[in-house]
Design an enzyme around this catalytic site. Structure first.
Site, PDB file in Angstrom:
ATOM      1  N   SER A 579       0.887  -1.084  -0.125  1.00 24.66           N
ATOM      2  CA  SER A 579      -0.181   0.406  -0.079  1.00 24.66           C
ATOM      3  C   SER A 579       1.017   1.462   0.297  1.00 24.66           C
ATOM      4  O   SER A 579       1.534   1.395  -0.290  1.00 24.66           O
ATOM      5  CB  SER A 579      -1.231   0.184   1.070  1.00 24.66           C
ATOM      6  OG  SER A 579      -0.377   0.149   2.130  1.00 24.66           O
ATOM      7  N   CYS A 580       0.535   1.912   0.901  1.00 25.02           N
ATOM      8  CA  CYS A 580       1.031   3.519   0.900  1.00 25.02           C
ATOM      9  C   CYS A 580       2.884   3.838   0.918  1.00 25.02           C
ATOM     10  O   CYS A 580       3.317   2.792   1.743  1.00 25.02           O
ATOM     11  CB  CYS A 580       0.233   4.729   1.406  1.00 25.02           C
ATOM     12  SG  CYS A 580      -0.274   4.536   3.114  1.00 25.02           S
TER      13      CYS A 580
END
EC number: 2.3.2.27
Length: 788
Positions: A579-580
């Site tokens: 993800s981020c």
């Protein structure tokens, strides 16, 4: 007066009442002898000793010279210390056995001769029994010709008769014990003691676990109904007792089983290289045979209620009995399932190759089928409470039952969700293709947890969630998600190229530092680590911290020199880029923590104890911060856990001296962590360190490794004492708690006292370690926080 000769068979146990009845019934001469020798034995051993004397005077069918030795050896074992010297075998040759009184006068003797005679002399009376040469099973000889080979046996009954008396059992067991290899002798002796106690006490349960056995004796107590044999090295089992109802054999080396008793009700054979099963008894109710190497199953009994065949190599299952309630068949090679019984309640078929499921029974309340090839699900039963189907190829879900409590559908291809039951308590749709959510999600209970991580949720959906969950009075579920949404798939570069971007260029004439990373690219999880390095260059730390690249270069240099550390780090990278960018930063912290602990365990701080304690303090502080972060997560309705954990680490880096933590993160503003939260956390960590750190470091594994290298004799002595303390405490708990309650042999009860004994021994070990730690670390443990 002639001997009182009966059938030669006595009950498995003899009560004191029976002893006196025998003693006063025309007083056979062996009883007169008994009066002269009973003081050799304590009261608790007299019953068994009299039984043995009776058997010596009346040798049963199949008696051999070895049996005679065993019986006299048993008497020596049962006698008081000192009196065993009055019990002899081989005094006047290998075939002469006797018992002497305190004046060295013979009380009883047995003589064997080459003609096959077994002569008992007792108080002036003599009786000779005719032995036969066992040349073949069931065949009787009339003598022992010179030069013949074989074993003399008494000729009253066929030689194959099973033991009838404790003495007969003991003869077989003692011979088995004496035949033990050196490394197995202690284990066999302990098992013989258990079997004797089982026989004498009439205990129906026999547990011979963790004794290092490679074999069992040919005969086990015939009366037992439960036999438990965990964690030995058995490759086969003897004939099983006819009354057996429960058989459990785990952690051995069995490849096959003997014929099973007809009355067997429960069979548990797990963690063996078992390749096939014999015919199963018709009354079997429970069959647990997981963790073996079975490729097929026999016909299943009609009344079978529980079937566990997980962790085998089954490609198919036979027809399932109509009474079956529970079926566990995960981690096999199943491509399809047979028709399911109408009363089935639990079905676990995860980690197979199933492309579809049959019609599900109406009584089913638990369905686990993750990691298969399912593209759709059949209609779900109305009473279903657990649906675990992660790791498949589902693009949609059927209507969900109103009673459903747990729904796990991560790692599929779902683009939408159906209406969610209001009573749902756990929902995981991690790594799907959801862009929007059903309205029913926000109406779930405040006790419900929802994991939406790894989905490409639209900005509109995320904004709506933020507004709803931050509204006053919100009482819906706790929702976990990715602040920046799921990362798009990207091409992975060769590892040496990714590493080269971080490493310092070589001087002229020197090999490029990235060259050796060519071969590292062939190691497990190298691709994941390459992607991780590329993602690091997109983080706030790379953009804003001028020294960040040098830190990573130095870190990579150590990884290049340490294969074990490199393997652990590469493995961690597999979850770091889903993800981020803040997730990438968080996992960098985790990797650096692993590096610190690894360095301590390898001996880097053996001559720098101040640095060792400093590393321990950092691990302690990070552990406390993680606890605080977890508590904070529980108070937030819409939360990305990574952001919360990273917020505490990042913002308290300086005040808590966290050397493994970077200085920047991207999404602190939406982490939900306030300035007050950070101030409170700092005070909590410092207070905890002041009051708890001395005890914490006492249990820290890296410290133990250092002490083992610097003071090996003292630490080894404490380790040995820990083992003996455990054994002594376990015996005490068994004698004072299990035995009075009749729980000897009960696996759960023995496991419970084992854990208590282990905890007690560990506490004693740490108490013994404390003076050494204080002596070596001294003032390093007294460092206080400086006043700000």
């Amino acid at each position: 007066m002639p001997f009182h000769i009966g059938s030669g068979c006595l009950p498995a146990t003899i009560s004191n009442r029976r002893i006196y009845r025998i003693a006063w019934s025309d007083t056979p001469p062996e009883m007169s002898s008994w009066e002269k020798m009973k003081e050799f034995f304590c009261s608790t051993h007299q019953t068994e000793a009299l039984e043995c004397i009776w058997t010596i005077c009346h040798p049963p069918a199949g008696t051999t010279r070895e049996d005679v030795i065993n019986r006299f050896e048993l008497l020596r074992t049962l006698a008081y210390a000192g009196w065993e010297e009055s019990i002899h075998s081989g005094q006047h040759g290998e075939n002469y056995f006797c018992i002497l009184d305190e004046d060295s006068q013979e009380i009883l003797s047995v003589t064997l001769d080459d003609a096959g005679n077994y002569t008992v002399n007792c108080q002036g009376y003599s009786e000779t029994h005719r032995l036969t040469l066992d040349t073949a099973q069931g065949e009787e000889g009339t003598g022992h010709a010179e030069g013949a080979s074989g074993t003399f046996r008494t000729s009253f009954l066929p030689a194959t008769t099973a033991p009838q008396t404790p003495a007969e059992y003991d003869a077989v067991w003692s011979a088995w014990r004496r035949a033990a290899p050196a490394e197995e002798s202690r284990g066999r002796a302990a098992v013989v003691q258990k079997m004797r106690a089982c026989l004498n006490n009439g205990n129906a349960v026999l547990n011979v676990g963790e004794s290092g056995l490679t074999t069992l004796p040919d005969c086990l107590p015939a009366h037992i109904t439960t036999l438990v044999i965990p964690d030995n090295n058995l490759t086969s089992l003897p004939a099983l007792p006819p009354e057996l109802r429960t058989l459990e054999v785990s952690g051995n080396q069995l490849t096959s089983l003997p014929v099973l008793p007809p009355g067997l009700l429960e069979l548990s054979i797990f963690s063996n290289p078992l390749t096939h099963l014999p015919a199963l008894p018709s009354g079997l109710c429970k069959l647990w045979i997981f963790g073996n190497q079975l490729t097929s199953l026999p016909v299943l009994p009609p009344g079978l209620q529980e079937l566990s065949v997980s962790d085998n190599q089954l490609a198919s299952l036979p027809a399932l009995p109509s009474e079956l309630c529970k079926l566990w068949a995960y981690n096999n090679q199943l491509t399809s399932l047979p028709m399911l019984p109408s009363g089935l309640q639990e079905l676990s078929v995860s980690d197979n190759q199933l492309a579809s499921l049959p019609t599900l029974p109406s009584e089913l309340y638990k369905l686990w089928a993750y990691n298969n090839r399912l593209t759709s699900l059949p209609a779900l039963p109305s009473g279903l409470k657990e649906l675990i189907v992660s790791g498949n190829r589902l693009t949609s879900l059927p209507v969900l039952p109103s009673e459903l409590k747990e729904l796990m559908v991560s790692g599929n291809r779902l683009t939408s969700l159906p209406m969610l039951p209001s009573g749902l308590l756990s929902l995981s749709v991690y790594r799907n293709q959801l862009t929007r959510l059903p309205e029913s999600l926000i109406h779930l209970s405040s006790e419900t947890t929802v994991n939406l991580e790894g989905n490409p949720l639209s900005e509109r959906t995320l904004q709506a969630l933020r507004e709803i969950t931050s509204a006053p009075g919100y009482s819906g579920p706790i929702i976990r998600f990715d602040m920046a949404g799921a990362s798009a798939p990207r091409e992975t570069r060769a590892l040496h190229l990714a590493a080269a971007d971080w490493l310092v260029p070589a001087r002229e004439g020197e090999p490029a530092p990235a060259d050796r990373w060519h071969m590292f690219g062939q190691e497990d999880n190298a691709d994941a680590f390459s992607l991780f390095l590329d993602r690091l260059s997109e983080t706030e730390n790379f953009i804003k911290d001028a020294g960040f690249k040098a830190q990573i270069s130095s870190w990579l240099a150590q990884l290049a020199e340490d294969e074990a550390l490199r393997a652990n780090t590469f493995a961690m990278a597999t979850e770091a880029t889903s993800s981020c960018e803040d997730r990438v930063t968080f996992f960098l912290h985790q990797m650096k923590n692993v590096q610190l602990v690894h360095n301590a365990e390898k001996g880097q701080y053996d001559n720098d104890l101040a640095a060792l304690v400093a590393t321990g303090r950092e691990m302690f502080r990070l552990g406390k911060l993680e606890q605080i972060a977890r508590e904070k997560v529980r108070t937030l309705a819409l939360v990305d856990e990574i952001e919360v954990w990273l917020a505490y680490q990042n913002k308290l880096k300086k005040s808590l001296g966290l050397t493994s933590v970077t200085s920047e993160m991207r999404f602190f503003d939406v982490s939900g962590v306030t300035v007050t939260d950070l101030q409170d956390a700092e005070l909590q960590v410092k207070a905890a360190e002041k009051s708890e750190f001395r005890e914490w470091i006492l249990q820290w594994g890296p410290l133990h490794r250092v002490l083992e290298r610097k003071a090996p004799e003292r630490v080894n002595a404490l380790r040995e004492k820990q083992i003996s303390d455990y054994e002594e405490t376990y015996r005490m708990l068994s004698d004072t708690e299990l035995r009075p309650s009749g729980l000897v042999g009960n696996t759960d009860a023995e496991r419970t006292i084992g854990a208590r004994a282990m905890e007690s021994a560990k506490k004693t070990f740490l108490d013994g370690l404390r003076p050494l730690v204080e002596e070596m670390l001294g003032s390093y443990l007294n460092v206080q926080w400086r006043r700000n």
